[in-house]
Design an enzyme around this catalytic site. Structure first.
Site, short mmCIF file in Angstrom:
data_model
loop_
_atom_site.label_atom_id
_atom_site.label_comp_id
_atom_site.label_asym_id
_atom_site.label_seq_id
_atom_site.Cartn_x
_atom_site.Cartn_y
_atom_site.Cartn_z
N HIS A 32 75.50 8.71 7.32
CA HIS A 32 74.75 9.90 6.90
C HIS A 32 73.38 9.49 6.40
CE1 HIS A 32 73.44 13.55 5.13
NE2 HIS A 32 73.75 13.23 3.89
N ASP A 60 70.46 8.45 27.82
CA ASP A 60 71.18 7.19 27.63
C ASP A 60 72.13 7.24 26.44
OD1 ASP A 60 69.73 6.12 29.73
OD2 ASP A 60 68.31 5.04 28.44
N HIS A 93 70.39 20.13 5.96
CA HIS A 93 70.96 18.99 5.23
C HIS A 93 70.42 17.66 5.74
CE1 HIS A 93 74.89 17.00 3.53
NE2 HIS A 93 73.80 16.31 3.25
N HIS A 106 69.12 11.08 5.51
CA HIS A 106 68.17 12.18 5.38
C HIS A 106 66.84 11.74 6.00
CE1 HIS A 106 70.55 13.59 1.58
NE2 HIS A 106 71.13 13.95 2.70
N TYR A 129 74.70 -0.85 31.21
CA TYR A 129 73.60 -1.45 30.46
C TYR A 129 74.08 -2.59 29.58
CZ TYR A 129 69.83 -1.93 27.04
OH TYR A 129 68.85 -2.44 26.23
#
Length: 223
Positions: free
Chosen positions: A102, A127, A167, A104, A221
């Site tokens: 997580h 991709d 958020h 910001h 790849y």
């Protein structure tokens, strides 16, 4: 306390999670104490997550927190992240996920504040994300509401990243490195598409070409 049989595996996970928090800071995806990384302890019903409110400069393996998949602390002297319930919900409902991140990060969070998906206008989006980066529902912090929104959104998407409305960014991966990579590329994508929009409307890529890009990158790849 966890059993001695799991000690080495848990310690390895704690070390990796602590180290990768430094990558979030280095890549300007977080500030002060915001954001977090968690990882499922392989072949167990345990996860390792960042402690709540501890500055990045003080993070180390010893202050990572171990919880069960309901977010109940099992080991550690600190309270786990306030996002623990959300992370735990993801692990319970998406068994193939090995890590949740997580952030910001500024540009991606700006898209989240607008409640707008990042459109698939770059080959790298085909991709890595298999299309647009979707927006998840608004949810308050503290229980598993955010986790529900993550699962609801990403269960119907190839993207490993979701912009939770108003958020920030949550990413998933098979392991912590993959989840952190998705967070880094989500921010790069958000910034590039924002800059493109300052020049005019970006050119879309067809769904057929997105599918081709995604298949090549995911299956051929690298090494």
């Amino acid at each position: 306390m966890i059993s001695n049989v799991l000690r080495q595996l848990v310690d390895q996970t704690k070390s990796q999670v602590a180290r990768l928090h430094g990558e979030l800071l280095r890549c300007d995806l977080v500030a002060w104490t915001d954001g977090n990384i968690s990882a499922r302890v392989k072949d167990t019903d345990l996860l390792v997550i960042k402690p709540s409110g501890v500055p990045y400069s003080e993070l180390c393996a010893d202050n990572m927190v171990v919880t069960d998949l309901d977010g109940v602390p099992v080991e550690g002297e600190h309270k786990p992240s306030s996002d623990t319930a959300a992370h735990a919900y993801v692990y319970r409902h998406m068994p193939k996920v090995g890590s949740v991140v997580h952030t910001h990060s500024p540009y991606a969070t700006a898209w989240a504040a607008r409640g707008e998906p990042i459109p698939a206008v770059l080959t790298m989006m085909g991709d890595e994300f298999g299309g647009a980066i979707p927006v998840g529902p608004f949810a308050l912090i503290g229980d598993d509401s955010i986790g529900r929104g993550i699962v609801e959104t990403l269960s119907n998407s190839r993207s490993p990243a979701v912009l939770m409305a108003n958020h920030g960014v949550f990413t998933i991966g098979s392991d912590p490195v993959a989840a952190v990579k998705a967070a880094v590329l989500c921010e790069q994508t958000a910034r590039t598409v924002h800059l493109a929009r300052q020049l005019g409307e970006p050119l879309p890529i067809s769904e057929q070409d997105i599918d081709r890009l995604y298949h090549r990158y995911q299956n051929h790849y690298g090494q």
